[in-house]
Write a protein that holds these residues in place. Structure first.
Motif, PDB file in Angstrom:
ATOM      1  N   LEU A  40       0.900  -1.282  -0.005  1.00 20.62           N
ATOM      2  CA  LEU A  40       0.000   0.073   0.021  1.00 20.62           C
ATOM      3  C   LEU A  40       0.815   1.258   0.022  1.00 20.62           C
ATOM      4  O   LEU A  40       0.628   2.175  -0.688  1.00 20.62           O
ATOM      5  N   ASP A  41       1.896   1.215   0.678  1.00 24.54           N
ATOM      6  CA  ASP A  41       2.866   2.469   0.721  1.00 24.54           C
ATOM      7  C   ASP A  41       3.481   2.796  -0.462  1.00 24.54           C
ATOM      8  O   ASP A  41       3.828   4.015  -0.626  1.00 24.54           O
ATOM      9  N   LYS A  42       3.491   1.822  -1.234  1.00 29.76           N
ATOM     10  CA  LYS A  42       4.281   1.975  -2.429  1.00 29.76           C
ATOM     11  C   LYS A  42       3.351   2.745  -3.469  1.00 29.76           C
ATOM     12  O   LYS A  42       3.943   3.285  -4.628  1.00 29.76           O
ATOM     13  N   CYS A  43       1.893   3.021  -3.157  1.00 31.93           N
ATOM     14  CA  CYS A  43       1.151   3.566  -4.089  1.00 31.93           C
ATOM     15  C   CYS A  43       1.087   5.182  -3.865  1.00 31.93           C
ATOM     16  O   CYS A  43       0.348   6.002  -4.504  1.00 31.93           O
ATOM     17  N   LYS A  44       1.664   5.626  -2.808  1.00 31.40           N
ATOM     18  CA  LYS A  44       1.787   7.172  -2.453  1.00 31.40           C
ATOM     19  C   LYS A  44       2.106   7.888  -3.807  1.00 31.40           C
ATOM     20  O   LYS A  44       3.133   7.656  -4.509  1.00 31.40           O
ATOM     21  N   GLY A  45       1.547   8.914  -4.090  1.00 30.40           N
ATOM     22  CA  GLY A  45       1.820   9.911  -4.883  1.00 30.40           C
ATOM     23  C   GLY A  45       1.038   9.458  -6.322  1.00 30.40           C
ATOM     24  O   GLY A  45       1.340  10.173  -7.406  1.00 30.40           O
ATOM     25  N   ARG A  46       0.135   8.446  -6.337  1.00 30.10           N
ATOM     26  CA  ARG A  46      -0.498   8.302  -7.565  1.00 30.10           C
ATOM     27  C   ARG A  46      -1.516   9.093  -7.659  1.00 30.10           C
ATOM     28  O   ARG A  46      -2.684   8.933  -6.756  1.00 30.10           O
ATOM     29  N   ASP A  47      -1.868   9.826  -8.549  1.00 26.46           N
ATOM     30  CA  ASP A  47      -2.903  11.032  -8.583  1.00 26.46           C
ATOM     31  C   ASP A  47      -4.277  10.183  -8.543  1.00 26.46           C
ATOM     32  O   ASP A  47      -5.304  10.712  -8.197  1.00 26.46           O
ATOM     33  N   ASP A  48      -4.328   9.209  -9.361  1.00 19.22           N
ATOM     34  CA  ASP A  48      -5.628   8.346  -9.729  1.00 19.22           C
ATOM     35  C   ASP A  48      -6.260   7.869  -8.369  1.00 19.22           C
ATOM     36  O   ASP A  48      -7.429   7.512  -8.237  1.00 19.22           O
ATOM     37  N   LEU A  49      -5.404   7.479  -7.454  1.00 21.40           N
ATOM     38  CA  LEU A  49      -5.788   6.976  -6.103  1.00 21.40           C
ATOM     39  C   LEU A  49      -5.848   7.949  -5.050  1.00 21.40           C
ATOM     40  O   LEU A  49      -6.625   7.632  -4.084  1.00 21.40           O
ATOM     41  N   SER A  50      -5.975   9.247  -5.575  1.00 27.60           N
ATOM     42  CA  SER A  50      -6.125  10.148  -4.492  1.00 27.60           C
ATOM     43  C   SER A  50      -7.573  10.783  -4.914  1.00 27.60           C
ATOM     44  O   SER A  50      -8.301  11.567  -4.269  1.00 27.60           O
ATOM     45  N   GLN A  51      -8.385  10.094  -5.789  1.00 24.68           N
ATOM     46  CA  GLN A  51      -9.852  10.367  -6.426  1.00 24.68           C
ATOM     47  C   GLN A  51     -10.739   9.636  -5.471  1.00 24.68           C
ATOM     48  O   GLN A  51     -10.549   8.765  -4.540  1.00 24.68           O
ATOM     49  N   SER A  52     -12.018   9.807  -6.041  1.00 28.27           N
ATOM     50  CA  SER A  52     -13.054   8.853  -5.508  1.00 28.27           C
ATOM     51  C   SER A  52     -13.183   7.637  -6.154  1.00 28.27           C
ATOM     52  O   SER A  52     -12.640   7.396  -7.131  1.00 28.27           O
ATOM     53  N   GLY A  53     -13.900   6.653  -5.500  1.00 27.82           N
ATOM     54  CA  GLY A  53     -13.879   5.557  -6.129  1.00 27.82           C
ATOM     55  C   GLY A  53     -14.752   4.421  -5.032  1.00 27.82           C
ATOM     56  O   GLY A  53     -15.040   4.825  -3.857  1.00 27.82           O
TER      57      GLY A  53
END
Length: 148
Positions: A40-53
């Motif tokens: 999970l920590d490797k996903c920091k900084g991914r813009d699409d994962l800061s969105q709604s879903g």
């Protein structure tokens, strides 16, 4: 008119099938991720994962040994955080220590609003209950939103 073929792109983000996977479908704005809890920590900084879903947390029950799933939604918060922040909250929650991987659905253009994610959470939860393949961990059934 006959059915057309579709092209699915599976990107092995860590170079192996057991790591993070990003899935896209040609001519569709949707994006899906499979993320092991440990990555999970490797996903920091991914813009699409800061969105709604909408997301699924998969694992096994310590009490029964059954396969379990928790289905939830994440909206974009005032601090700009969305899905990844919600998954990190679940990772820190001792009541949700059963899950080992998450599957996330979002879009490439941040087009999911509150109504869409409420509808999808409701629909996926009802489908999971009907399928009877997993123990569905949910305190209450989510609202279907205005689409119901």
């Amino acid at each position: 008119m006959g059915k057309r073929g579709k092209s699915i792109n599976l990107f092995l983000m860590d170079g192996e099938a057991t790591g993070r996977i990003k899935c896209t479908l040609a001519n569709w704005t949707g994006i899906s991720y499979r993320i092991p809890r440990t990555d999970l920590d490797k996903c920091k900084g991914r813009d699409d994962l800061s969105q709604s879903g909408v997301y699924f947390l998969f694992g096994m029950s310590d009490q029964t040994g059954e396969a379990v799933v928790y289905i939830g939604q994440a909206g974009v918060r005032k601090n700009g955080e969305g899905l990844l922040y919600r998954l990190q909250e679940h990772k820190r929650n001792p009541d949700k220590d059963y899950w080992t991987e998450a599957v996330v659905f979002t879009t490439s253009n941040n087009s999911f609003g509150p109504t869409e994610i409420s509808y999808l959470e409701n629909r996926f939860t009802n489908m999971a209950i009907a399928a009877r393949r997993y123990q569905v961990k949910k305190r209450k059934r989510p609202d279907a939103g205005k689409y119901h």
